[in-house]
Motif scaffolding. Structure first.
Motif, PDB file in Angstrom:
ATOM      1  N   ALA A  18       2.768  -0.125  -6.766  1.00 21.43           N
ATOM      2  CA  ALA A  18       1.645  -0.997  -6.452  1.00 21.43           C
ATOM      3  C   ALA A  18       0.333  -0.226  -6.511  1.00 21.43           C
ATOM      4  O   ALA A  18      -0.689  -0.739  -6.981  1.00 21.43           O
ATOM      5  N   LYS A  19       0.341   1.034  -6.017  1.00 25.25           N
ATOM      6  CA  LYS A  19      -0.867   1.853  -6.087  1.00 25.25           C
ATOM      7  C   LYS A  19      -1.295   2.096  -7.534  1.00 25.25           C
ATOM      8  O   LYS A  19      -2.478   2.022  -7.873  1.00 25.25           O
ATOM      9  N   ALA A  24       0.824  -1.207   0.000  1.00 29.89           N
ATOM     10  CA  ALA A  24       0.000   0.000   0.000  1.00 29.89           C
ATOM     11  C   ALA A  24       0.860   1.260   0.000  1.00 29.89           C
ATOM     12  O   ALA A  24       0.470   2.284  -0.560  1.00 29.89           O
ATOM     13  N   ALA A  50      -6.175  -1.599 -12.505  1.00 29.10           N
ATOM     14  CA  ALA A  50      -6.752  -2.939 -12.614  1.00 29.10           C
ATOM     15  C   ALA A  50      -8.045  -2.884 -13.420  1.00 29.10           C
ATOM     16  O   ALA A  50      -8.895  -2.022 -13.211  1.00 29.10           O
ATOM     17  N   GLU A  98      -2.540  -0.798 -17.895  1.00 28.09           N
ATOM     18  CA  GLU A  98      -1.672  -1.595 -17.038  1.00 28.09           C
ATOM     19  C   GLU A  98      -0.366  -1.937 -17.753  1.00 28.09           C
ATOM     20  O   GLU A  98       0.700  -1.932 -17.142  1.00 28.09           O
ATOM     21  N   ALA A 125      -2.744  -1.039  -8.962  1.00 31.59           N
ATOM     22  CA  ALA A 125      -4.068  -1.290  -8.400  1.00 31.59           C
ATOM     23  C   ALA A 125      -5.103  -0.372  -9.016  1.00 31.59           C
ATOM     24  O   ALA A 125      -6.247  -0.767  -9.281  1.00 31.59           O
TER      25      ALA A 125
END
Length: 244
Positions: free
Chosen positions: A201-202, A196, A208, A214, A205
């Motif tokens: 990663a954010k 997080a 997605a 992506e 996410a």
């Protein structure tokens, strides 16, 4: 001057104290006298309800007492007047339960402090006002308060047993499920926190569900990683040349 003032002040206080004592004594001269014809009036002798004479277990009409053999009265007694003989018995469902075998009370060493009555969690004790406790031998002042024979503890019916066991199993299962959920909730944040806090990663996410976006993000991340690796290699090469 100060000593004279203090002298008369103390003298006045003494006189006032003397007058108060004389007033109490004087009231007794005019108070009506009461003569009890004891022991002739033993059957109807008036005794104050708050008078403490001897400790006793409270029995109901069916001959049962409320003592649960917790030992609180024995612990709070200031001079070891109370002594309990306790055993452990097994109930129908496999539990261990304390049982009162003997409740020994020594009236000869009791100070009538009432701590045992006040601290009893089930209100199983009380002091009676039966003041005629004189004996010729001290041993007769030692009393066993649970003087009635014990009655067998009633067992529930088969339906009640099944219901109690089912409720117990349901509570155990709920407690296990709650403990597992709590553990999973405690472990999940520890694993998810680094992701997080990571911008990459954010971004992934957030993208997605959009393959094209992506893919662009992944390409940008790979390019950034490649540039970072080249910079690290250049730094290492510079450091090696400086050492030479």
């Amino acid at each position: 001057m100060g000593s004279v003032k203090e002298y008369f002040s103390n003298l006045g206080s003494g006189i006032m104290s003397l007058l108060k004592g004389l007033s109490v004594t004087g009231k007794e001269f005019v108070t009506p006298k009461i003569t009890e014809t004891y022991p002739d009036n033993r059957d109807n002798l008036p005794v104050a309800p708050r008078f403490r004479a001897v400790l006793e277990l409270i029995y109901d009409a069916e001959g049962n007492h409320r003592c649960i053999a917790c030992g609180t009265c024995e612990r709070v007694c200031p001079n070891s007047t109370i002594s309990l003989a306790i055993s452990t018995r097994e109930t129908w469902d496999g539990k261990k339960k304390k049982h009162l075998d003997k409740y020994i009370y020594d009236l000869g060493s009791c100070t009538l402090c009432n701590l045992c009555v006040d601290k009893c969690p089930t209100d199983a004790l009380r002091f009676s006002n039966d003041f005629e406790q004189a004996t010729f031998t001290r041993s007769k002042l030692v009393k066993q308060l649970n003087y009635l024979p014990d009655k067998p503890e009633p067992e529930p019916s088969e339906e009640e047993k099944a219901r109690i066991l089912a409720e117990r199993e349901a509570k155990l299962a709920a407690a296990k499920a709650a403990a597992a959920a709590k553990k999973a909730a405690a472990d999940a944040p520890a694993a998810a926190k680094p992701a997080a806090d990571d911008p990459a990663a954010k971004a992934l996410a957030a993208a997605a569900g959009d393959p094209e976006k992506e893919a662009r993000i992944r390409a940008a991340l790979e390019k950034a990683a490649k540039l970072k690796a080249e910079r690290e290699a250049a730094k290492q090469a510079d450091a090696a040349s400086d050492n030479k």
